[in-house]
Design a protein around this motif. Structure first.
Motif, PDB file in Angstrom:
ATOM      1  N   GLU A 164       0.823  -1.212   0.000  1.00 23.49           N
ATOM      2  CA  GLU A 164       0.000   0.000   0.000  1.00 23.49           C
ATOM      3  C   GLU A 164       0.861   1.266   0.000  1.00 23.49           C
ATOM      4  O   GLU A 164       0.554   2.249  -0.677  1.00 23.49           O
ATOM      5  N   ARG A 165       1.961   1.233   0.744  1.00 23.69           N
ATOM      6  CA  ARG A 165       2.815   2.423   0.857  1.00 23.69           C
ATOM      7  C   ARG A 165       3.676   2.647  -0.373  1.00 23.69           C
ATOM      8  O   ARG A 165       3.899   3.787  -0.805  1.00 23.69           O
ATOM      9  N   HIS A 166       4.214   1.552  -0.917  1.00 23.38           N
ATOM     10  CA  HIS A 166       5.302   1.684  -1.888  1.00 23.38           C
ATOM     11  C   HIS A 166       4.991   1.086  -3.261  1.00 23.38           C
ATOM     12  O   HIS A 166       5.850   1.148  -4.148  1.00 23.38           O
ATOM     13  N   GLY A 167       3.829   0.488  -3.399  1.00 26.23           N
ATOM     14  CA  GLY A 167       3.510  -0.111  -4.684  1.00 26.23           C
ATOM     15  C   GLY A 167       4.186  -1.439  -4.934  1.00 26.23           C
ATOM     16  O   GLY A 167       4.239  -1.918  -6.084  1.00 26.23           O
ATOM     17  N   ASP A 257      10.498   2.190  18.917  1.00 25.92           N
ATOM     18  CA  ASP A 257      10.295   2.283  17.471  1.00 25.92           C
ATOM     19  C   ASP A 257       9.549   1.072  16.905  1.00 25.92           C
ATOM     20  O   ASP A 257       8.939   1.157  15.841  1.00 25.92           O
ATOM     21  N   SER A 258       9.628  -0.064  17.600  1.00 28.79           N
ATOM     22  CA  SER A 258       8.942  -1.257  17.116  1.00 28.79           C
ATOM     23  C   SER A 258       7.432  -1.113  17.194  1.00 28.79           C
ATOM     24  O   SER A 258       6.698  -1.768  16.437  1.00 28.79           O
ATOM     25  N   PHE A 259       6.948  -0.282  18.116  1.00 23.43           N
ATOM     26  CA  PHE A 259       5.517  -0.229  18.396  1.00 23.43           C
ATOM     27  C   PHE A 259       4.876   1.138  18.159  1.00 23.43           C
ATOM     28  O   PHE A 259       3.662   1.235  17.994  1.00 23.43           O
ATOM     29  N   ALA A 260       5.661   2.197  18.150  1.00 18.67           N
ATOM     30  CA  ALA A 260       5.101   3.546  18.146  1.00 18.67           C
ATOM     31  C   ALA A 260       4.282   3.852  16.900  1.00 18.67           C
ATOM     32  O   ALA A 260       3.274   4.561  16.954  1.00 18.67           O
ATOM     33  N   SER A 261       4.689   3.312  15.762  1.00 22.45           N
ATOM     34  CA  SER A 261       4.020   3.651  14.506  1.00 22.45           C
ATOM     35  C   SER A 261       2.709   2.909  14.314  1.00 22.45           C
ATOM     36  O   SER A 261       1.891   3.303  13.476  1.00 22.45           O
ATOM     37  N   GLY A 262       2.511   1.814  15.051  1.00 26.27           N
ATOM     38  CA  GLY A 262       1.334   0.981  14.835  1.00 26.27           C
ATOM     39  C   GLY A 262       1.405   0.168  13.560  1.00 26.27           C
ATOM     40  O   GLY A 262       0.399  -0.385  13.108  1.00 26.27           O
ATOM     41  N   SER A 263       2.598   0.059  12.983  1.00 19.09           N
ATOM     42  CA  SER A 263       2.797  -0.628  11.703  1.00 19.09           C
ATOM     43  C   SER A 263       3.374  -2.019  11.914  1.00 19.09           C
ATOM     44  O   SER A 263       4.322  -2.200  12.691  1.00 19.09           O
ATOM     45  N   CYS A 264       2.849  -2.998  11.178  1.00 18.90           N
ATOM     46  CA  CYS A 264       3.409  -4.348  11.247  1.00 18.90           C
ATOM     47  C   CYS A 264       4.817  -4.408  10.671  1.00 18.90           C
ATOM     48  O   CYS A 264       5.597  -5.286  11.031  1.00 18.90           O
ATOM     49  N   ILE A 265       5.163  -3.497   9.780  1.00 19.58           N
ATOM     50  CA  ILE A 265       6.524  -3.447   9.258  1.00 19.58           C
ATOM     51  C   ILE A 265       7.516  -3.248  10.398  1.00 19.58           C
ATOM     52  O   ILE A 265       8.583  -3.875  10.436  1.00 19.58           O
ATOM     53  N   ASP A 266       7.171  -2.399  11.335  1.00 18.71           N
ATOM     54  CA  ASP A 266       8.050  -2.159  12.480  1.00 18.71           C
ATOM     55  C   ASP A 266       7.906  -3.257  13.531  1.00 18.71           C
ATOM     56  O   ASP A 266       8.894  -3.662  14.157  1.00 18.71           O
ATOM     57  N   VAL A 267       6.698  -3.771  13.719  1.00 16.46           N
ATOM     58  CA  VAL A 267       6.460  -4.816  14.712  1.00 16.46           C
ATOM     59  C   VAL A 267       7.274  -6.074  14.406  1.00 16.46           C
ATOM     60  O   VAL A 267       7.765  -6.746  15.318  1.00 16.46           O
ATOM     61  N   VAL A 268       7.431  -6.412  13.115  1.00 16.85           N
ATOM     62  CA  VAL A 268       8.169  -7.633  12.775  1.00 16.85           C
ATOM     63  C   VAL A 268       9.675  -7.425  12.725  1.00 16.85           C
ATOM     64  O   VAL A 268      10.410  -8.358  12.393  1.00 16.85           O
ATOM     65  N   GLY A 269      10.150  -6.206  13.067  1.00 10.97           N
ATOM     66  CA  GLY A 269      11.567  -6.105  13.362  1.00 10.97           C
ATOM     67  C   GLY A 269      12.463  -5.279  12.485  1.00 10.97           C
ATOM     68  O   GLY A 269      13.674  -5.288  12.673  1.00 10.97           O
ATOM     69  N   ARG A 270      11.912  -4.525  11.526  1.00  9.72           N
ATOM     70  CA  ARG A 270      12.834  -3.746  10.700  1.00  9.72           C
ATOM     71  C   ARG A 270      13.660  -2.752  11.513  1.00  9.72           C
ATOM     72  O   ARG A 270      14.870  -2.610  11.267  1.00  9.72           O
ATOM     73  N   GLU A 318      12.131   0.451  -1.820  1.00  9.47           N
ATOM     74  CA  GLU A 318      12.749   0.079  -3.101  1.00  9.47           C
ATOM     75  C   GLU A 318      13.152  -1.389  -3.190  1.00  9.47           C
ATOM     76  O   GLU A 318      13.721  -1.818  -4.188  1.00  9.47           O
ATOM     77  N   SER A 319      12.845  -2.160  -2.171  1.00  5.74           N
ATOM     78  CA  SER A 319      13.332  -3.543  -2.126  1.00  5.74           C
ATOM     79  C   SER A 319      12.668  -4.442  -3.155  1.00  5.74           C
ATOM     80  O   SER A 319      13.293  -5.381  -3.660  1.00  5.74           O
TER      81      SER A 319
END
Length: 398
Positions: A164-167, A257-270, A318-319
């Motif tokens: 959704e964010r990056h296409g 940072d793992s939790f503040a955004s509410g994003s699963c991208i951060d929750v899973v460890g980036r 960009e990955s």
């Protein structure tokens, strides 16, 4: 007073589907441990400490596992750090050596697993009791909680957010799995050696949209081991020529940072992976531009893409284009997961991080056979576990 640490020997069983072979965890541990000792040219009597990693066996299973190697009375440490368990055992071994406590340490990891998807890690299915309850809570607030395997939900929802964010496309996610299945066809120790097209991966059974079965790591049985020695020990025993230096290593755990955004991208460890990479680069004096070959934690295809970004291989978002370009396979800028990765080599949790390092040692020595990355001198291993822990290790061969 610190000293440099070297990997003198590695060993690994074949990773196999649970219950496909009549063996116990101590059998696989003896096989991998014996290989590593023989590869290093040392005996178990030379070993002074033994960190042993596993997640699903009983307390003190580490002792039973190494009793088949010898009954010398040396300290044995039982290690459990979820999917980052193997790398955690290696980190302990390195610290023992670099801290001057021991000249020869054996790091061992194994797992004997059950068939089927991993559960949520909660007693009686009560996810409120799970060590990753906070992670599930963030996911549920943003995406709800469904009936598919909970870990697949975390990563599947991270994939949806990335799209959704990056296409990012489903085909790019499938390209990760296609690459790693293709690589594993050259690895006799891999659980799977089947090659699939991107279309076949997309057409496989959906586990949690957009992830299909062929984009998810399987449950596996197996073991891996690494002998870590000091520079002095390597010189005295004539091991230096084949030894591989642990040039830098770092472990991080969850921060805000793992939790503040509410994003699963951060929750899973980036964020954890990014911090660990930065610290490992600083410790080694190396950067991603120096790396030739990478073994990273592709528990699901999306995590390989997230890790490209965390390691600095590309900018955030960009990955998908990076894997699609061929930059992460043979003939590209890096070769990522030449072993087949977790998706195709297999994922016995306690052994995974050590198996990554074994593959890199073979690559840096020029001993990887059909998988060999030409001219590889620097390797990077990335091992992550939810809960959480991320370990990045940089290896260098003179």
């Amino acid at each position: 007073m610190s000293t440099r640490s070297y990997i003198a020997g590695v060993g690994m069983t074949r990773f196999e589907k649970p219950e496909s072979r009549d063996w116990q965890y101590w059998d696989m541990a003896r096989e991998a441990g014996s290989q590593a000792l023989a590869d290093a040219g040392v005996s178990y009597q030379d070993v002074r400490q033994v960190p042993v990693g596993y997640c699903f066996q009983s307390s003190a299973a580490g002792q039973r596992a190494v009793y088949g190697l010898g009954l010398t009375g040396v300290p044995v440490y039982n290690v459990n750090n979820n999917c980052a368990t193997g790398a955690t055992a290696l980190m302990m071994a390195r610290q023992f050596v670099e801290g001057g406590l021991s000249d020869c340490v054996l790091a061992l990891g194994f797992e004997k697993m059950r068939k089927g998807a991993l559960g949520g890690g909660a007693d009686g299915g009560d996810f409120a009791l799970s060590p990753v309850a906070r992670h599930y809570g963030v996911m549920a607030a943003a995406h709800g909680f469904e009936k598919s395997p909970p870990t697949a939900q975390l990563f599947g929802n991270a994939a949806r957010e990335h799209m959704e964010r990056h296409g990012t496309t489903e085909a790019q996610l499938a390209a990760v799995a296609a690459k790693n299945h293709r690589h594993s066809a050259r690895n006799p120790r891999a659980q799977f050696q089947d090659v699939y097209t991107t279309d076949e991966i997309l057409d496989a059974r959906t586990v949690h949209r957009p992830l299909t079965k062929l984009q998810c790591s399987p449950t596996s049985d197996g073991a891996a081991a690494v002998v870590v020695v000091s520079e002095r020990f390597a010189a005295e025993r004539g091991l230096r020529e084949r030894a591989v230096e642990i040039a830098g290593q770092a472990m991080t755990t969850d921060t805000a940072d793992s939790f503040a955004s509410g994003s699963c991208i951060d929750v899973v460890g980036r964020p954890m992976s990014r911090a660990a990479a930065r610290q490992a680069y600083d410790a080694s004096g190396l950067g991603i531009e120096d790396v030739d070959v990478i073994e990273l934690h592709d528990c699901f295809s999306i995590n390989e893409l997230l890790t490209y970004e965390a390691l600095g291989m590309c900018a955030d978002g960009e990955s998908g284009e990076l894997v699609e370009s061929g930059a992460t396979t043979y003939g590209g800028r890096w070769v990522v997961n030449p072993s087949g990765g977790l998706i195709s080599k297999g994922h016995p949790l306690g052994a995974t991080g050590l198996a990554q390092v074994a593959e890199l040692v073979w690559q840096l020595r020029g001993e990887a056979g059909e998988r060999q990355v030409t001219g590889a001198r620097v390797g990077l291993a990335h091992n992550i576990g939810l809960g959480g822990a991320a370990v990045v290790t940089l290896l260098r061969k003179d």
